[in-house]
Design a protein around this motif. Sequence first.
Motif, short mmCIF file in Angstrom:
data_model
loop_
_atom_site.label_atom_id
_atom_site.label_comp_id
_atom_site.label_asym_id
_atom_site.label_seq_id
_atom_site.Cartn_x
_atom_site.Cartn_y
_atom_site.Cartn_z
N SER A 19 44.49 -13.85 15.83
CA SER A 19 43.08 -13.63 16.22
C SER A 19 42.27 -14.93 16.48
O SER A 19 42.60 -15.81 16.23
N LEU A 20 41.19 -14.74 17.08
CA LEU A 20 40.74 -15.66 17.93
C LEU A 20 39.53 -16.54 17.21
O LEU A 20 38.70 -15.77 16.85
N THR A 21 39.94 -17.78 17.13
CA THR A 21 38.41 -18.56 16.71
C THR A 21 37.60 -18.60 17.82
O THR A 21 37.68 -18.87 18.84
N THR A 22 36.34 -18.18 17.33
CA THR A 22 35.19 -17.95 18.41
C THR A 22 33.81 -18.34 17.85
O THR A 22 33.68 -18.78 16.49
N ILE A 23 32.91 -18.12 18.85
CA ILE A 23 31.32 -18.32 18.25
C ILE A 23 30.89 -16.96 18.39
O ILE A 23 30.56 -16.57 19.43
N ARG A 24 30.14 -16.49 17.56
CA ARG A 24 29.52 -15.33 17.45
C ARG A 24 28.11 -15.41 17.37
O ARG A 24 27.30 -16.40 16.60
N HIS A 25 27.35 -14.95 18.47
CA HIS A 25 25.97 -15.09 18.69
C HIS A 25 25.29 -13.65 18.48
O HIS A 25 25.93 -12.81 18.47
N ALA A 26 24.21 -13.98 18.24
CA ALA A 26 23.22 -12.62 17.48
C ALA A 26 22.89 -11.50 18.62
O ALA A 26 21.76 -11.49 18.98
N THR A 27 23.96 -10.99 19.07
CA THR A 27 23.76 -9.96 20.21
C THR A 27 22.78 -8.92 20.00
O THR A 27 22.03 -8.46 20.72
N PHE A 28 23.11 -8.28 18.80
CA PHE A 28 22.11 -7.12 18.39
C PHE A 28 20.92 -7.63 18.16
O PHE A 28 19.98 -6.94 18.68
N ASP A 29 20.56 -8.73 17.41
CA ASP A 29 19.29 -9.31 17.60
C ASP A 29 18.72 -9.82 18.57
O ASP A 29 17.51 -9.71 18.68
N THR A 30 19.54 -10.02 19.53
CA THR A 30 19.06 -10.56 20.77
C THR A 30 18.37 -9.31 21.48
O THR A 30 17.33 -9.80 22.16
N GLY A 31 19.08 -8.25 21.54
CA GLY A 31 18.39 -6.83 21.95
C GLY A 31 17.10 -6.74 21.47
O GLY A 31 16.33 -6.46 21.87
N VAL A 32 17.07 -6.72 20.04
CA VAL A 32 15.86 -6.58 19.19
C VAL A 32 14.89 -7.38 19.75
O VAL A 32 13.50 -6.90 19.96
N LYS A 33 15.01 -8.72 19.73
CA LYS A 33 13.96 -9.73 19.97
C LYS A 33 13.59 -9.38 21.62
O LYS A 33 12.35 -9.45 21.74
N ALA A 34 14.42 -9.19 22.29
CA ALA A 34 13.93 -8.97 23.89
C ALA A 34 13.01 -7.76 24.04
O ALA A 34 12.01 -7.65 24.60
N ALA A 35 13.20 -6.69 23.11
CA ALA A 35 12.56 -5.34 23.26
C ALA A 35 11.17 -5.67 22.57
O ALA A 35 10.09 -5.31 23.28
N GLN A 36 11.26 -6.58 21.42
CA GLN A 36 9.86 -6.92 21.00
C GLN A 36 9.06 -7.56 21.83
O GLN A 36 7.66 -7.38 21.86
N LEU A 37 9.53 -8.63 22.54
CA LEU A 37 8.84 -9.20 23.44
C LEU A 37 8.50 -8.54 24.36
O LEU A 37 7.02 -8.69 24.91
N LEU A 38 9.09 -7.70 24.96
CA LEU A 38 8.50 -6.61 26.02
C LEU A 38 7.38 -5.71 25.61
O LEU A 38 6.36 -5.64 26.19
N LEU A 39 7.40 -5.29 24.36
CA LEU A 39 6.37 -4.67 23.56
C LEU A 39 4.96 -5.43 23.71
O LEU A 39 3.88 -5.15 23.82
N GLU A 40 5.31 -6.89 23.35
CA GLU A 40 4.09 -7.81 23.20
C GLU A 40 3.68 -7.80 24.67
O GLU A 40 2.31 -7.86 24.88
N TYR A 41 4.19 -7.86 25.68
CA TYR A 41 3.77 -7.83 26.93
C TYR A 41 2.86 -6.65 27.28
O TYR A 41 1.76 -6.73 28.00
N PHE A 42 3.39 -5.35 26.84
CA PHE A 42 2.64 -4.36 27.01
C PHE A 42 1.29 -4.30 26.41
O PHE A 42 0.35 -3.66 26.88
N SER A 43 1.38 -4.69 25.12
CA SER A 43 0.10 -4.56 24.47
C SER A 43 -0.99 -5.84 24.65
O SER A 43 -1.90 -5.73 24.10
N SER A 44 -0.43 -6.83 25.28
CA SER A 44 -1.17 -7.88 25.61
C SER A 44 -1.23 -8.55 26.94
O SER A 44 -0.33 -9.04 26.85
N GLU A 45 -2.25 -8.53 27.56
CA GLU A 45 -2.25 -9.13 29.00
C GLU A 45 -2.21 -10.57 28.85
O GLU A 45 -1.58 -11.45 29.80
#
Length: 339
Positions: free
Chosen positions: A291-317
């Motif tokens: 099994s591989l030693t590796t670096i886990r990055h927060a992929t699910f949370d990355t999607g959550v953060k990206a979506a939240q940022l997009l919603l912020e754009y929508f709600s505030s010019e």
Amino acid sequence: MVTINEVAKAAGVSISTISRVINQSNSVSLATKNKVMEAIRELGYTPNISAKKYNKKSNKLIGVLFPDISNNVFGRILQGVNSVVTPLGYNTVICETNGELEKEIHFLDVLKNKQVEGIIMANVHIPEEHMLWIHRNNKPVIYVCQDIPDFGLKIPISSVNMDNQQAICDMVHFLYNMGHKNIAFIGGPLHDLSAGKKRYDGYMKGLRECSLNTSQDLISFQESFTIADGYAGMNQIYEKSSILPTAVLCACDNLAVGAIDFMYDNNIQVPEHISVTGVDDSILATAIRPSLTTIRHATFDTGVKAAQLLLEYFSSESFKGSSFKMPYQLLRRQSVKHL
């Protein structure tokens, strides 16, 4: 079925506040929005979309552009995106670009014609053509797993990524502390600012901080990040270097799997003869042996953060985008030997 009253109770706010968040009102603070969105996700609440059809300003579409939809890293990001936007009645339009600029611009135009409200995008690199397209069309774009180059244009753009340079630097320190002094590197194209150049920079930074020698014979750059590229990269290092390195640090899990495959074909045992590490913590990382030693990055949370940022754009010019760094974790598994 979960009701809006249950969401309000879980979030500790009024029903009217839940309604304002769902309808993207500017009168709700970011902290309250995040609290409401968390309650919506946890309870699995789905708003009554038909009740909001009067809102003709929004067609509730978000574009998603990924280079490879079979890559489970992007799959987890998409799950994070959907966990935020689906409860609010949004649908995602997914496009696969193969990392090709011509396809990226084509699909950006397709998404514009479909009148998507914003775009979440992952790609190999961010060329000036992207910046000019965003500037012309004024569509908010959130890049994931990539850093934004500075083109000096005032455009609605943000990025969500981990600190790739520091993550790889940490991996070098880990290998050094495990007794490795002769560490090779298999990387992707340097025109990829994030997974390519930043991860290579992290490798070089780690070598310097650990006072280790640099040898071009121990470095291989590939055109992409496939298993075949990892195989070819390890073959190059094997042919060029006078002695086999004690460890090889790969810029992603696919490259690491390819390197291990080469080792297997040449009767080189991992980790007995050489240790191997990757980045991403993909499905393959725990499926292969060792099994591989590796670096886990927060992929699910990355999607959550990206979506939240997009919603912020929508709600505030007036919302100003930025670059957001997500946490990562070094996972030690069987592919690294303590010397």
